[in-house]
Design an enzyme around this catalytic site. Sequence first.
Site, mmCIF file in Angstrom:
data_model
loop_
_atom_site.group_PDB
_atom_site.id
_atom_site.type_symbol
_atom_site.label_atom_id
_atom_site.label_comp_id
_atom_site.label_asym_id
_atom_site.label_seq_id
_atom_site.Cartn_x
_atom_site.Cartn_y
_atom_site.Cartn_z
ATOM 1 N N SER C 29 1.015 -1.088 0.020
ATOM 2 C CA SER C 29 0.035 0.025 -0.138
ATOM 3 C C SER C 29 0.900 1.268 -0.003
ATOM 4 O O SER C 29 1.804 1.502 0.585
ATOM 5 C CB SER C 29 -0.947 0.062 0.786
ATOM 6 O OG SER C 29 -1.645 1.234 1.303
ATOM 7 N N LEU C 87 -0.772 9.906 4.397
ATOM 8 C CA LEU C 87 -2.078 9.392 4.048
ATOM 9 C C LEU C 87 -2.703 10.347 3.032
ATOM 10 O O LEU C 87 -3.878 10.391 2.915
ATOM 11 C CB LEU C 87 -2.983 8.975 5.099
ATOM 12 C CG LEU C 87 -2.594 7.875 5.937
ATOM 13 C CD1 LEU C 87 -3.724 7.386 6.775
ATOM 14 C CD2 LEU C 87 -2.272 6.476 4.944
ATOM 15 N N CYS C 148 -0.175 3.275 10.550
ATOM 16 C CA CYS C 148 0.659 4.574 9.730
ATOM 17 C C CYS C 148 1.031 5.567 10.805
ATOM 18 O O CYS C 148 0.163 6.046 11.520
ATOM 19 C CB CYS C 148 -0.393 5.430 8.753
ATOM 20 S SG CYS C 148 0.457 6.670 8.084
ATOM 21 N N THR C 212 6.040 0.773 8.064
ATOM 22 C CA THR C 212 7.238 1.489 8.235
ATOM 23 C C THR C 212 7.698 1.578 9.822
ATOM 24 O O THR C 212 6.846 1.416 10.574
ATOM 25 C CB THR C 212 7.310 2.614 7.680
ATOM 26 O OG1 THR C 212 6.172 3.704 8.173
ATOM 27 C CG2 THR C 212 7.151 2.780 5.991
ATOM 28 N N GLY C 262 8.369 -5.466 3.554
ATOM 29 C CA GLY C 262 9.537 -4.822 4.460
ATOM 30 C C GLY C 262 10.707 -5.029 3.616
ATOM 31 O O GLY C 262 11.506 -6.065 3.787
ATOM 32 N N GLY C 284 7.281 -2.934 -1.628
ATOM 33 C CA GLY C 284 6.814 -1.411 -1.316
ATOM 34 C C GLY C 284 7.685 -0.326 -2.208
ATOM 35 O O GLY C 284 7.734 -0.435 -3.399
HETATM 36 C C1 LIG Z 1 5.881 6.367 0.035
HETATM 37 C C2 LIG Z 1 5.194 5.440 0.901
HETATM 38 C C3 LIG Z 1 3.890 5.488 1.347
HETATM 39 C C4 LIG Z 1 3.293 4.567 1.911
HETATM 40 N N1 LIG Z 1 1.946 4.551 2.231
HETATM 41 C C5 LIG Z 1 1.165 3.545 2.852
HETATM 42 C C6 LIG Z 1 -0.251 3.676 3.070
HETATM 43 O O1 LIG Z 1 -0.988 4.556 2.682
HETATM 44 N N2 LIG Z 1 -0.763 2.452 3.791
HETATM 45 C C7 LIG Z 1 0.033 1.593 4.245
HETATM 46 O O2 LIG Z 1 -0.349 0.530 4.865
HETATM 47 N N3 LIG Z 1 1.218 1.530 4.057
HETATM 48 C C8 LIG Z 1 1.801 2.612 3.363
HETATM 49 N N4 LIG Z 1 3.578 2.248 3.375
HETATM 50 C C9 LIG Z 1 4.094 1.529 4.010
HETATM 51 C C10 LIG Z 1 4.345 0.089 2.929
HETATM 52 O O3 LIG Z 1 3.097 -0.114 2.444
HETATM 53 C C11 LIG Z 1 5.278 -0.651 3.486
HETATM 54 O O4 LIG Z 1 4.614 -1.380 4.663
HETATM 55 C C12 LIG Z 1 6.661 -0.154 4.042
HETATM 56 O O5 LIG Z 1 6.904 0.675 2.930
HETATM 57 C C13 LIG Z 1 7.748 -1.308 4.084
HETATM 58 O O6 LIG Z 1 7.796 -1.824 2.958
HETATM 59 P P1 LIG Z 1 9.064 -1.389 2.034
HETATM 60 O O7 LIG Z 1 10.335 -1.352 2.672
HETATM 61 O O8 LIG Z 1 8.927 -2.586 0.776
HETATM 62 O O9 LIG Z 1 8.761 -0.257 1.306
HETATM 63 C C14 LIG Z 1 4.073 3.403 2.445
HETATM 64 C C15 LIG Z 1 5.288 3.260 2.367
HETATM 65 C C16 LIG Z 1 5.827 4.392 1.655
HETATM 66 C C17 LIG Z 1 7.471 4.228 1.286
#
Ligand SMILES: Cc1cc2nc3c(=O)[nH]c(=O)nc-3n(C[C@H](O)[C@H](O)[C@H](O)COP(=O)(O)O)c2cc1C
Lengths: 279, 279, 306, 306
Positions: C29, C87, C148, C212, C262, C284
Amino acid sequence: MIGTPISPVSAVGRVTANRYVSSAFLRLDIDLGLPFDFRPGQFAMVNEPGPGGWTFSRPFSVLAAADQTLSLLYRVVGRGTAALAELPAGASLQVLGPLGTPFPAPTAERSAVLLGGGVGLPPVLAWCERWGRKDDIACFGARDGAEVPWELLGPRWHVSVDRPNGLPPGRVAFTGVVTGLARTLPGLPGPGRADILACGPLPLLRAAARLAQERGWGCYLSLEEHMGCGYGVCKGCVVPVVRGGSVRNATCCQEGPVFAAADLPWLGEEDGGRGEDTH
Amino acid sequence: MIGTPISPVSAVGRVTANRYVSSAFLRLDIDLGLPFDFRPGQFAMVNEPGPGGWTFSRPFSVLAAADQTLSLLYRVVGRGTAALAELPAGASLQVLGPLGTPFPAPTAERSAVLLGGGVGLPPVLAWCERWGRKDDIACFGARDGAEVPWELLGPRWHVSVDRPNGLPPGRVAFTGVVTGLARTLPGLPGPGRADILACGPLPLLRAAARLAQERGWGCYLSLEEHMGCGYGVCKGCVVPVVRGGSVRNATCCQEGPVFAAADLPWLGEEDGGRGEDTH
Amino acid sequence: MLPDWWQLDVTEPFTLGPRRLPGRIWTASGCFGYGLHAHDFRSPGGEGPYAGIGAVVTKTVTPAPRAGNPMPRLVETACGALNSIGLENVGFDAFLADVLPALEVRGVPNIVSLAATTPEAFGPMVARLHEQARGYAHWHGVELNLSCPNVAEGGHDFGSSAATVARCVASARAALPDRALLAKLTPNVADIAQLAVAAREEGADAVSAINTVVGLDVDLRTGRPFLPRRFGGYSGAAILPIALAKVDQVVRGAAVPVVGVGGVATAADALKFFALGAVAVQVGTAQMRDPFAAAGIARALARGPR
Amino acid sequence: MLPDWWQLDVTEPFTLGPRRLPGRIWTASGCFGYGLHAHDFRSPGGEGPYAGIGAVVTKTVTPAPRAGNPMPRLVETACGALNSIGLENVGFDAFLADVLPALEVRGVPNIVSLAATTPEAFGPMVARLHEQARGYAHWHGVELNLSCPNVAEGGHDFGSSAATVARCVASARAALPDRALLAKLTPNVADIAQLAVAAREEGADAVSAINTVVGLDVDLRTGRPFLPRRFGGYSGAAILPIALAKVDQVVRGAAVPVVGVGGVATAADALKFFALGAVAVQVGTAQMRDPFAAAGIARALARGPR
Ligand SMILES: Cc1cc2nc3c(=O)[nH]c(=O)nc-3n(C[C@H](O)[C@H](O)[C@H](O)COP(=O)(O)O)c2cc1C
Ligand SMILES: Cc1cc2nc3c(=O)[nH]c(=O)nc-3n(C[C@H](O)[C@H](O)[C@H](O)COP(=O)(O)OP(=O)(O)OC[C@H]3O[C@@H](n4cnc5c(N)ncnc54)[C@H](O)[C@@H]3O)c2cc1C
Ligand SMILES: Cc1cc2nc3c(=O)[nH]c(=O)nc-3n(C[C@H](O)[C@H](O)[C@H](O)COP(=O)(O)OP(=O)(O)OC[C@H]3O[C@@H](n4cnc5c(N)ncnc54)[C@H](O)[C@@H]3O)c2cc1C
Ligand SMILES: Cc1cc2nc3c(=O)[nH]c(=O)nc-3n(C[C@H](O)[C@H](O)[C@H](O)COP(=O)(O)O)c2cc1C
Ligand code: FES
Ligand code: FES
C-alpha cells in the site's frame, strides 16, 4: 493538445558517452537498446541497475533522443550525480521514461519565449530543437561563460551570465539574469501573443512568471521537486495548484513538472518582492 | 618465538595490479604508501575506503609484502570478492594489517611440511619464500590444473589436483588430495622431526591433522571464521580451543588464525571418518 | 537459481481465508498508488508491470479525502527512505466511484487498504465497499492499515494496542463475509505477536507485517529534521532484517497467516519471508523505484517452463 | 566542512553528572573490546586510535564469565550487521583484576558497561568497582546495559519495562556517588522516552540510546536463520535513522542528557545526533571496521587549528 501520450519504457541502457560539455555540466548519452521518444519537458528517472544503486531514482529532463539513444544534461550536486559523473562508457544504467507532462506544443497564434537557467536548459533546448520557429525567442542563463555548454546552443540562443568571466573568444553574453536579458531583446511579442516556457532555479521561475504577467503573455514553468517514484504513485512530490480559488495537490512528476504559472499563485507570494530579476 | 610483533597499520592503499593468475585466483597488489611487513600466516582486513563499502572488512592472508606493496591472492566467492575483482589499477582500498598469530618460525630440529589448498596457498607460500629450507616439503592442492597459479609456485612445489585436466604442457600433478600427495613423497621425516603447516578448506585441515598424528609430527592449522573486526574486539570469530581438558573460546582473528591442531580436538570428531583424504 | 527447499509457484492461486487469490507477490500500500498508473509501461522483456502479481494493495483510503502532510515528504537515507506522506488520498467516496470500478475493468487483482480514526468506523466502510463491489471478480479483500505512524489524529498509538487492533478487526470482519481480511501491523511495538493474536482472534484471515519503522534524519545544513513533522516512516532495504524478525515472531507466536512486507527488492529478499512461513510478500519502496519490481520477482519465483 | 550551527569542540572536556569527561566521541560497548587491543596500531596520519576519544565504553561484563552464544555470531546484511555474541566476557572478577588497572595504566578514559540478571545485582557490582577504582583518574563512569537482546536469561524483556529500568538505576546510583551513571536503553519498545524518564527519576546522569534493534536474516541455502538463536542485534548504517528518532524522542520527552549510539560511521552521522541535542556520541560497528573511526570523527569535530 500534445498528441497521444508516449508510453514510458523501463530499460537497462548502456552509457555511450558521459563527458563535460562545459565547466559544470555533463552530457550523458545512454543507448537504451530500443527506440525512445519523448516530448520536450518530459523527464526520465535514472538509477544504477539491480538491487544496488539508490533507493530513489534521480529525475533528469530529456535533452534529446535520437533513435535508441537518450541524452541528458546534468550537474553534480550530490551522491547520485557524483556517481553518475564517474560512469565510464559501457556502464549500465536503469532508465524509466519519458515521464511527466511536457511543455505545450506550439500554436500558430503565439510565439514562444524560452527561458532556461543552468541545468534547466534541457527541456527548453529540446523544445527549441523540435519546434522552434523564426519568431520564438531563446534565452539561456548561467553563472559565467565557462558554465555555458556553447556546443549545444545554436546561434539563435541569447546567453546571460551572472559574471562575465570565462567567455570563449567570439562569444557574447548579457551580464545579469535571464529575464533581464529577455527584456533587452528587440521586437518582443505583444500581450496575448506569446507564452513563456521556462525551466531553472526557483528565482528564475518567479522572474519568468512576473515577466509574463507584465507583458500579458502565457507562462509555463517546469518545477523541481524531490521525487520518490516519478510516475505518480507515491505522492511524495506534490505541488499546490490553485484553480478557481481552490487549492489541491498536484504531483510534480505526473501532472507536472510543467505547470501553467496561473495555477501557481504562491510562486509570486513567497517571493515577497525580492525577485532576482530586480537586480 | 617469532620475534616482536609487528604493529598493524591502517592505511588507504592504491591498487597497482589486480589480475587472474589462474583460472580462479586473482592476485591483488596494493601500494600502501608506507612500509609494510608481516609474518607468514598473518592476514589483512580489506574494505572499500570511506563510508561506502561493506559493514565488515574482508580478511585475506598476506601472500607477500615488498617494501610498500602488499599482495593478496583471492578467489571470488561473494559480493565483497566480486567487487574486489572489478577494481582497476589506481582504485583505493582500505587495509588494516598485519593481523593475527602467524605460523611458527622454523626450528633447526624439525622440518616443515607445508600444505596449501586453494586460496589457502598464501600463508604457506609466504612461509616457504621466507623460511623454506632444502628439507621442507611444499604441497599445493587445487581442483584442476587450470586453477593452479603456476607462476607463483617455484620448482620445489608439488601439486595435486582433484581432476587432472587443464594442466599446462610440461607440468605434472598428482591426482588426489594434497595429503594424499604428501604421503607419496620420498624421504618423509620421522616422528618428532616435522611440523605440518596447513591452510585450506576444512577437509584439508582435518586430513592434515590426521596425517600429522599418524606420523608423529606437530601440526599447525590456519582456520577460517567469518570476522567482524579482525583485531580481537568483537568476539565474533571464536573457535573452541581445548587445553588440559578445559574448553575456552579463542578469537580466530587474534589468537588465530593459526592454531596448534592439538588444541582443536573437535576437528577430528566432527569429521566422523568421512575425511577427504580417504579417497 | 532457486534453492532446493523452494517448492512454490508464487504465480499460482492460493487460498486466503474465504478467497482464492491469484498469486503471492503483491505490491504494498502507498507504493503503487491505486494500481492504475503503469498500464502502458513497457519493458524490453515484453511483460507488463502487472504480470504475475497476486494483488495490488491500494493506497490507504480514509473516509474523507486527505491532502496529506506538508512538503518535503520524502528523505532518502543511506540504505532506505523516510516518508511522511500523511495518507494523502482521494477519500472513500471517490475511491468507490472512480478507482475501484477502474481496477475491475482493467482486471487488476486488488486488496483495498482502509484507515479510519476510530475502530468502529471500519465496519461501515467495509459494508459500503462490500455492497458496491460484491460482484467484482478482482477485488479480493481489505487490508486494515492500523499502523501509519504519520497521521496526527491517532496514528502512532492507534495500532500499538492489542485491544484496538481487536476492535478494528471485529468491526471490519462483521461486514466482510466473503473476501480476505488482513490487519496490517506496526513494527513499532515491543511485542508484535500479541497484536497478531488479537487480529486472529477477531477473525482476521491474515496479518501484514510490517508497516514502516519510525525514523528521523537531520538536514545538516539547518541542524533540523528534514521532515516538517520530524519523524517519518522508514522503509526500503535497511528494514528487511527488522521485517524478517517481526514476521518470524508473528509466524511462530500467533499462528495466523502472515504477509511479509519490508525491504523486499529482489526475489532473494522475498524468498527469505517465504522461508520463515509467510504466505505472500509485498513489495513497497522497490516498486516506487521500478514499476516492474513485483512482476519481476513473481516471474523469478514461478516454477515451470518460462 | 562544519555547518554554521556547529559550535562545540568534541575533544574538550565536558561535565556529565558528577564528572568531567575528556570528550564527546566515545566507542560503544562491545565494539572496541576492553579498549586494550589497538594501542600499537599505526596510521599514516600518525595519531593513534585513542587520540581525542572521550571514553571507551568497555565490553559489557557480567558477574560471572560468559562463553557467549554458539557460532556463527555475526551476519553482514545489505547495510548493517546482525550480532549474537551473547555477552561473551571475562567476568567481573577478571575485569577488576586485569582489565581496569590496565586501562588506568594506559590512560584510556573509560566507562564500564555492566549487565546483571537481576536489578539489585547492579548495586554490589558498582560498589566493588567503586571501591577498587576510587582513585582511578581514567575511570569516568558506569553504563548499565539494560538492553542486550541476546541473553536468554532475561535479555529482551529486561530493559523494556520502566519499572525494571528504575530498579537497576536506583541500585547502581546508590553505590556510585562520584562517577557518571548511564542507562543504556533498548530501542525495541514502543515508547523509549518512558524508559528514559524512569532512569532520570532514579538519578541516572544520562541515558545511552540505542542498543541494537532486533533483526533476523535467512540463509537461503538452508531456508533457516543464519544465527542459531534466530534473532540478532541489528547495528550499523541501517539503524542510524532509527537511532536518531529514538534519541529525539528521549531528548524531547525525558529531559535527560542523551548519548547517541547507532549507525555512526562519519563525522556527519555524529553531527546529526548533536543537532538533536545529544551530549555525546558513541561509535559501534564502524569501530570494528576501522579502529581509527572514533578518533577520526573526534578530529573532524574538533574546532580550532589542527
Ligand atoms: C511512500 C510510501 C507511502 C506509504 N503509504 C502507505 C499507506 O498508505 N498505507 C500503508 O498501509 N502503508 C503505506 N506504506 C508502507 C508500505 O506499504 C510498507 O509497509 C513499508 O514501506 C515497508 O515496505 P518496503 O520496505 O517494501 O517499502 C507506505 C510506504 C511508503 C514508502
Ligand atoms: C523533473 C526534474 C527534472 C530535472 N532535470 C534535471 C536535469 O536535466 N539536469 C540536472 O542536472 N538536474 C535535473 N534535475 C535535478 C536532479 O534531479 C537532481 O540534481 C538530482 O536528483 C540530485 O541527485 P543527487 O543524488 O546528486 O543529490 P542528493 O542531494 O544527494 O540527492 C538526495 C535526494 O534528493 C533529491 N534531489 C536533490 N536535489 C534535487 C533537485 N534539485 N530536484 C529534485 N530532486 C533533488 C535526489 O533525487 C535524491 O532523492 C531535475 C529534477 C526534476 C524534478
Ligand atoms: C584469516 C583468513 C584468511 C583468509 N585468507 C584468504 C585468502 O588469502 N584468499 C581468499 O580468497 N580468501 C581468504 N579468506 C576467505 C575470505 O575472507 C572470504 O572469501 C571473503 O571474506 C568472502 O567475502 P565475500 O564478500 O566475497 O563473500 P560473502 O559470502 O558475500 O561474505 C559475507 C560475509 O561472510 C564472510 N565470509 C564469507 N566467506 C568467508 C570465508 N571463507 N572465511 C571468512 N569469512 C567469510 C565475509 O567476510 C563477509 O563478512 C580468508 C579468511 C580468513 C578468516
Ligand atoms: C558485535 C557487537 C557487540 C556488542 N556488544 C555490546 C555489549 O556488550 N554491550 C552493549 O551495551 N552493547 C553492545 N553492542 C551494541 C553497541 O554498543 C551499539 O549500541 C549498537 O551496535 C548500535 O551502534 P552501532 O550501529 O554504531 O554499532 C554490541 C554491538 C555489536 C555490533
Ligand atoms: S514522485 Fe511519486 S508521486 Fe511524484
Ligand atoms: S573478528 Fe572480532 S574478535 Fe575476531
